[in-house]
Scaffold this active site. Structure first.
Site, PDB file in Angstrom:
ATOM      1  N   GLY A 197       0.817  -1.213   0.000  1.00 21.97           N
ATOM      2  CA  GLY A 197       0.000   0.000   0.000  1.00 21.97           C
ATOM      3  C   GLY A 197       0.848   1.260   0.000  1.00 21.97           C
ATOM      4  CB  SER A 198       0.263   4.536   1.630  1.00 17.18           C
ATOM      5  OG  SER A 198      -1.066   4.625   1.184  1.00 17.18           O
ATOM      6  CB  THR A 199       4.624   1.329   3.283  1.00 23.81           C
ATOM      7  OG1 THR A 199       4.123   0.125   2.721  1.00 23.81           O
ATOM      8  CG2 THR A 199       3.974   1.557   4.634  1.00 23.81           C
ATOM      9  CG  MET A 200       5.312   0.363  -3.286  1.00 22.43           C
ATOM     10  SD  MET A 200       6.332  -0.896  -2.532  1.00 22.43           S
ATOM     11  CE  MET A 200       6.945  -1.658  -4.005  1.00 22.43           C
TER      12      MET A 200
END
Lengths: 65, 575
Positions: free
Chosen positions: B298-301
């Site tokens: 998710g957004s940690t990417m």
């Protein structure tokens, strides 16, 4: 000759048994040490028995060299 | 005419007699000859046959190597124990009185019936374990009862002093001392050592009456030093456990890496199990999720997608991106933001975690280059730790990518990773663009490392991620007093049977501290928090903050926050 061999052999056996006994004792003591040094126990004791807490960040003075 | 004459007495039988004598004499000669041959000429044969019946070779178990943390604290140790066994043949013949059996049963902690059942009534059997791996003193007392056919044998039992705290990583051995899971399995060959052998003479009842010689000394196994720090591991375990319980989550993982060397300093999972109790452990509990389980990051990417564009000069940190009120059409598909923000610069896109903004930045990068960057960050690449069941994740080939797929990849869908792989990728940002190889054992010198990004890009991204951990960002709860922290949250919809669900999430936080010169990288992943909160910034970030705060203190890393706690401290009256 044979007699001496037997004597020495039984001596080796005896020493080995003593060694084994020490091994066992060492293991027991290690268990004990481990039990007493469990982090959870130390933490509980420090917090509940000794009333210790971590210092608030505001009460820490950092000294820069 | 045939005349029959009766035999007359005194007839001559001498021929028969001589024949008989001859036979007897010749058999006697053969027997004497054989005896002379065996006793005088071929002495070895009888000796060998005798030895076969009375001399046995017994194994001497080798001591299995210990497993310690990086500072030598014990994680797995073999201690001497005794196993009690019975020779039913002797036992049954001796007609042991019931009272003695009862005494024996109390010594081994079984009921009288269980003891009798275990021994059985097969008189041909010569070996049955009564109780394995018991306290040596108790075993000696049991053999001391003087019951015929009851013997004790020396063995080693594996003991895990830290219990469930490091169970997933350290693993287990089976009852015969062979590695079954985790590091016990990976390093089984070097931990195991080589059993020795001893020649022993037994009497007619197969009791050992003399130990004659050691044929082979046992070679003890080699000790193994893991990279984890037991102090940090304990903190990680404690905080993860309480977070998983508090948010009623299905599972959780936490990984902490030394950002410079790639050594794993802590790796914890929930649910956990106690390796010391020999019950059946289901794989659902015993799995080292931090390495074996995959999830979409998710957004940690997002920082990685932005880093590609910055590295290639396709975007500048100051470039203003219009997020179109939080909606963007790519072909027939829509990318949406949770809130609408309007126009903002690249740093702000990360701070607010805008899907639209990240997609716009990512779509400036050609697919092939985008794929190469993701590949180099280690997504879809094995960790090469040799750990059983280690997942390598999935990154599809860029040939089939549509623009929409590239956009979803930029905000972390369509690619899967294990928590450890994600942590490894974050070392690139923490370590000024250089990614070290991950290691589960302590390294005496720096391992392999590869440059993935330029120092400039890595430190720019790090600066942007610091803004995420602020009142305006999504991860204010990841802050650590006195230290600068950089990181990124992720709230990932889980893939259900019919596409992405709106009710089940992974709450993720990946970050590093101290941000001015990161030493530690940590990833926290909570699977399906179901007590209300599910945002990465609310569920995972506080765990990061608490573990990081204590870890920085334990490792004695100097605070880098310019705020002056000095003045506040002076106002404190001395206690």
């Amino acid at each position: 000759m044979k007699y001496r061999t037997r004597l020495l052999f039984s001596e080796v056996q005896r020493q080995q048994q003593i060694n084994e006994a020490y091994d066992e004792e060492l293991a027991q003591l290690q268990f004990e040490q481990n039990k007493w040094s469990e982090r959870e126990r130390i933490e509980q004791t420090a917090q509940n028995k000794l009333g210790m807490t971590l210092p608030e960040p505001s009460s820490i003075i950092s000294i820069t060299p | 005419m045939l005349i029959i004459r009766p035999k007359q007495a005194g007839q001559d039988y001498s021929i028969r007699w001589r024949l008989l004598l001859g036979i007897l004499l010749s058999s006697l000669t053969v027997l004497i000859g054989r005896a002379v041959y065996l006793q005088a000429l071929d002495k070895q044969f009888l000796k060998h046959q005798g030895d076969l019946r009375h001399v046995g070779i017994m194994p001497i178990p080798a001591h299995r190597g210990i497993i310690t943390d990086r500072h030598g604290e014990l994680l797995a140790v073999s201690s001497p124990v005794k196993s009690l066994w019975v020779n039913p043949k002797e036992f049954l013949k001796a007609q042991v009185p019931a009272e003695k059996i009862r005494q024996l049963a109390t010594q081994v902690g079984l009921s009288t019936d269980e003891v009798i059942n275990r021994i059985g009534n097969d008189e041909e059997r010569a070996f049955v374990y009564l109780k394995r791996k018991m306290n040596p003193e108790q075993a000696d007392m049991a053999t001391g009862l003087g019951i015929p056919g009851v013997y004790a044998e020396r063995e080693y039992k594996r003991y895990y002093p830290t219990g469930e705290i490091a169970a997933h990583l350290v693993g287990l051995t089976n009852i015969d001392g062979k590695g079954q899971e985790g590091m016990e399995l990976v390093y089984d060959n070097s931990l195991r050592g080589i059993d020795g052998a001893r020649r022993a003479v037994r009497d007619g009842k197969r009791r050992i009456i003399e130990r004659t010689e050691e044929l082979r000394q046992p070679v003890p196994g080699k000790d193994l030093t893991l990279s984890i720090d037991a102090r940090l591991q304990y903190i990680a375990h404690r905080e993860l456990k309480s977070a998983v319980a508090k948010h009623r989550a299905r599972a959780g993982s936490l990984v902490m890496l030394d950002s410079r060397t790639g050594e794993v300093l802590a790796m914890s999972n929930q649910p956990a199990f106690n390796p010391n109790s020999r019950g059946k452990v289901s794989p659902d509990v015993s799995r080292n999720r931090a390495m074996t389980d995959l999830f979409e990051p998710g957004s940690t990417m997002k920082p990685f997608a932005v880093a590609c564009a910055l590295e290639l000069g396709l975007t500048q940190p100051g470039t203003v991106i219009d997020t179109n009120g939080g909606t963007m059409y790519i072909g027939r598909n829509v990318v949406k933001d949770v809130h609408s923000y309007g126009a903002m610069d690249v740093g702000k896109v990360l701070q607010k975690s805008s899907n639209v903004g990240t997609s716009k930045i990512a779509l400036r990068v050609p697919p092939r280059k985008f794929w190469v960057f993701y590949h180099n960050y280690g997504f879809g690449q094995p960790l090469e730790t040799g750990f059983p069941g280690e997942a390598r994740g999935r990154l599809s080939d860029y040939h089939g990518w549509s623009a929409f797929e590239q956009a979803t990849l930029s905000f972390g869908y369509g690619v899967s990773t294990s928590p450890l792989q994600l942590a490894r990728a974050y070392t690139v940002i923490a370590n000024d663009g250089v990614m070290p190889m991950v290691s589960l054992t302590r390294l005496s010198q720096g391992g392999d490392a590869h440059r993935i990004l330029s120092t400039k890009t890595a430190s720019t991204i790090r600066g942007m991620l610091e803004k995420v951990v602020s009142k305006e960002g999504t991860a204010f709860q990841a802050a650590v007093p006195g230290y600068r922290v950089a990181g990124k949250t992720g709230t990932v919809k889980k893939l259900g049977a019919r596409g992405y669900t709106n009710s089940r999430y992974h709450a993720v936080f990946a970050g590093m501290a101290p941000a001015s010169n990161p030493r530690l990288v940590m990833v926290v992943m909570i699977d399906e928090p179901s007590a209300g909160d599910y945002y990465g910034g609310v569920v995972a970030a506080p765990v990061f903050s608490r573990v990081m705060q204590e870890a920085l203190r334990v490792l004695n890393i100097a605070p880098d926050q310019p705020d002056a706690p000095l003045i506040a401290a002076r106002q404190d009256s001395p206690a």
